[in-house]
Scaffold this motif. Structure first.
Motif, mmCIF file in Angstrom:
data_model
loop_
_atom_site.group_PDB
_atom_site.id
_atom_site.type_symbol
_atom_site.label_atom_id
_atom_site.label_comp_id
_atom_site.label_asym_id
_atom_site.label_seq_id
_atom_site.Cartn_x
_atom_site.Cartn_y
_atom_site.Cartn_z
ATOM 1 N N LYS A 173 0.833 -1.209 0.000
ATOM 2 C CA LYS A 173 0.000 0.000 0.000
ATOM 3 C C LYS A 173 0.870 1.263 0.000
ATOM 4 C CE LYS A 173 -3.011 2.545 3.128
ATOM 5 N NZ LYS A 173 -3.663 2.538 4.431
ATOM 6 N N HIS A 174 1.993 1.197 0.698
ATOM 7 C CA HIS A 174 2.897 2.348 0.782
ATOM 8 C C HIS A 174 4.003 2.300 -0.278
ATOM 9 C CE1 HIS A 174 1.185 4.106 4.420
ATOM 10 N NE2 HIS A 174 0.957 2.861 4.802
ATOM 11 N N LYS A 175 3.789 1.407 -1.278
ATOM 12 C CA LYS A 175 4.720 1.273 -2.406
ATOM 13 C C LYS A 175 6.142 0.925 -1.957
ATOM 14 C CE LYS A 175 2.078 4.255 -5.493
ATOM 15 N NZ LYS A 175 0.840 4.297 -4.837
ATOM 16 N N GLY A 211 4.926 -14.728 18.278
ATOM 17 C CA GLY A 211 5.261 -14.428 16.888
ATOM 18 C C GLY A 211 5.394 -12.936 16.667
ATOM 19 N N GLY A 212 5.752 -12.576 15.495
ATOM 20 C CA GLY A 212 5.865 -11.159 15.176
ATOM 21 C C GLY A 212 6.715 -10.940 13.952
ATOM 22 N N LEU A 213 7.320 -9.767 13.894
ATOM 23 C CA LEU A 213 8.198 -9.420 12.799
ATOM 24 C C LEU A 213 9.196 -8.399 13.291
ATOM 25 C CD1 LEU A 213 7.142 -6.385 11.690
ATOM 26 C CD2 LEU A 213 5.284 -7.808 10.904
ATOM 27 N N ILE A 214 10.232 -8.203 12.514
ATOM 28 C CA ILE A 214 11.262 -7.220 12.853
ATOM 29 C C ILE A 214 11.189 -6.133 11.799
ATOM 30 C CG2 ILE A 214 13.734 -6.841 13.161
ATOM 31 C CD1 ILE A 214 13.890 -9.907 13.828
ATOM 32 N N PHE A 215 10.971 -4.905 12.246
ATOM 33 C CA PHE A 215 10.816 -3.781 11.322
ATOM 34 C C PHE A 215 11.306 -2.522 12.005
ATOM 35 C CE2 PHE A 215 8.128 -0.140 10.059
ATOM 36 C CZ PHE A 215 8.496 -0.046 8.727
ATOM 37 N N GLY A 216 11.960 -1.683 11.269
ATOM 38 C CA GLY A 216 12.411 -0.425 11.844
ATOM 39 C C GLY A 216 12.765 0.572 10.769
ATOM 40 N N VAL A 217 13.040 1.755 11.206
ATOM 41 C CA VAL A 217 13.381 2.839 10.293
ATOM 42 C C VAL A 217 14.894 3.045 10.308
ATOM 43 C CG1 VAL A 217 13.101 4.653 12.020
ATOM 44 C CG2 VAL A 217 12.726 5.183 9.630
ATOM 45 N N GLY A 218 15.427 3.482 9.194
ATOM 46 C CA GLY A 218 16.866 3.721 9.104
ATOM 47 C C GLY A 218 17.576 2.521 8.518
ATOM 48 N N GLY A 219 18.879 2.636 8.370
ATOM 49 C CA GLY A 219 19.674 1.558 7.782
ATOM 50 C C GLY A 219 20.627 0.960 8.800
ATOM 51 N N ILE A 220 20.798 -0.347 8.752
ATOM 52 C CA ILE A 220 21.672 -1.025 9.712
ATOM 53 C C ILE A 220 23.124 -0.604 9.509
ATOM 54 C CG2 ILE A 220 22.069 -3.119 8.345
ATOM 55 C CD1 ILE A 220 21.528 -2.866 12.184
ATOM 56 N N ASP A 221 23.490 -0.214 8.281
ATOM 57 C CA ASP A 221 24.866 0.201 8.026
ATOM 58 C C ASP A 221 25.219 1.493 8.760
ATOM 59 O OD1 ASP A 221 22.996 1.508 6.343
ATOM 60 O OD2 ASP A 221 24.600 2.129 4.978
ATOM 61 N N GLN A 222 24.217 2.200 9.185
ATOM 62 C CA GLN A 222 24.430 3.478 9.848
ATOM 63 C C GLN A 222 24.055 3.410 11.334
ATOM 64 O OE1 GLN A 222 22.109 6.168 10.803
ATOM 65 N NE2 GLN A 222 23.961 7.307 11.189
ATOM 66 N N ALA A 223 23.488 2.298 11.759
ATOM 67 C CA ALA A 223 23.011 2.164 13.140
ATOM 68 C C ALA A 223 24.168 1.972 14.119
ATOM 69 C CB ALA A 223 22.051 0.986 13.239
ATOM 70 N N HIS A 224 23.941 2.416 15.339
ATOM 71 C CA HIS A 224 24.891 2.246 16.448
ATOM 72 C C HIS A 224 26.238 2.905 16.174
ATOM 73 C CE1 HIS A 224 21.827 -0.436 17.861
ATOM 74 N NE2 HIS A 224 22.016 -1.249 16.842
ATOM 75 N N LYS A 225 26.211 3.984 15.458
ATOM 76 C CA LYS A 225 27.420 4.757 15.171
ATOM 77 C C LYS A 225 27.350 6.065 15.957
ATOM 78 C CE LYS A 225 28.863 2.164 11.565
ATOM 79 N NZ LYS A 225 27.997 1.043 11.543
ATOM 80 N N ASP A 251 11.628 9.273 6.397
ATOM 81 C CA ASP A 251 11.547 7.839 6.696
ATOM 82 C C ASP A 251 10.770 7.592 7.988
ATOM 83 O OD1 ASP A 251 13.042 7.335 4.430
ATOM 84 O OD2 ASP A 251 14.938 7.106 5.526
ATOM 85 N N LEU A 252 10.960 8.452 8.962
ATOM 86 C CA LEU A 252 10.216 8.332 10.224
ATOM 87 C C LEU A 252 8.717 8.530 9.993
ATOM 88 C CD1 LEU A 252 10.343 7.941 13.293
ATOM 89 C CD2 LEU A 252 10.656 10.412 13.500
ATOM 90 N N LYS A 253 8.356 9.464 9.127
ATOM 91 C CA LYS A 253 6.940 9.699 8.823
ATOM 92 C C LYS A 253 6.315 8.489 8.134
ATOM 93 C CE LYS A 253 7.235 14.720 8.613
ATOM 94 N NZ LYS A 253 7.218 15.917 7.771
ATOM 95 N N ILE A 254 7.045 7.888 7.201
ATOM 96 C CA ILE A 254 6.547 6.686 6.526
ATOM 97 C C ILE A 254 6.404 5.548 7.537
ATOM 98 C CG2 ILE A 254 7.126 4.896 4.832
ATOM 99 C CD1 ILE A 254 8.501 7.162 3.184
ATOM 100 N N CYS A 255 7.397 5.396 8.395
ATOM 101 C CA CYS A 255 7.360 4.350 9.425
ATOM 102 C C CYS A 255 6.136 4.538 10.323
ATOM 103 C CB CYS A 255 8.646 4.393 10.250
ATOM 104 S SG CYS A 255 8.735 3.148 11.534
ATOM 105 N N HIS A 256 5.859 5.764 10.696
ATOM 106 C CA HIS A 256 4.694 6.060 11.536
ATOM 107 C C HIS A 256 3.409 5.614 10.848
ATOM 108 C CE1 HIS A 256 1.415 8.811 12.821
ATOM 109 N NE2 HIS A 256 1.833 8.408 14.005
ATOM 110 N N LYS A 257 3.266 5.943 9.567
ATOM 111 C CA LYS A 257 2.064 5.550 8.818
ATOM 112 C C LYS A 257 1.927 4.041 8.739
ATOM 113 C CE LYS A 257 1.960 9.715 6.002
ATOM 114 N NZ LYS A 257 2.158 10.301 4.665
#
Length: 132
Positions: A69-71, A94-108, A117-123
């Motif tokens: 739906k969000h293309k 059960g569940g799923l793993i989903f988040g905003v941002g890229g893992i290559d940039q996380a925890h830096k 991206d945060l706005k899309i994640c919110h929707k």
């Protein structure tokens, strides 16, 4: 260990980070590692079972429809990082793993996410919560 390459240290340490994948057994990996580093002492800090989600579960199918739906690409992917989600799956949650941002940039040091991206994640999350 030690203070110089040409001085024998009184002790030395090495850290190894091993990521197991679905199908591998943690106990077997630890046994093999312990055998390889023997007689050195092996200390295990954290153990997380690999997680493989059921692509036919209701929540995954619902989430895939929301992504469409969000293309966004609804195809599940494997990742090379770990989360505490494996702790929940031990109890049949059960569940799923989903988040905003890229893992290559996380925890830096300069970790960030883009506002768009945060706005899309919110929707997406609002849609998901209204569909479960």
């Amino acid at each position: 260990g030690g203070i110089s390459e040409n001085i024998i240290p009184d002790h030395a340490m090495a850290g190894i980070d091993i990521r197991v994948i679905p199908g591998e057994k943690i106990k077997k990996v630890i046994k093999e590692l312990t055998k390889v580093v023997r007689p050195a002492k092996t200390i295990i800090n954290n153990q997380y079972e690999p997680v493989e989600l059921d692509n036919q579960s209701e929540i995954i199918k619902t989430f895939q429809n929301i992504l469409k739906k969000h293309k966004l690409n609804p195809k599940p992917i494997g990742v090379s990082y770990t989360t505490q989600f494996s702790e929940m799956t031990k109890y049949g949650i059960g569940g799923l793993i989903f988040g905003v941002g890229g893992i290559d940039q996380a925890h830096k040091i300069d970790e960030y996410i883009k506002l768009k991206d945060l706005k899309i994640c919110h929707k997406i999350l609002v849609d998901l919560l209204s569909n479960i």
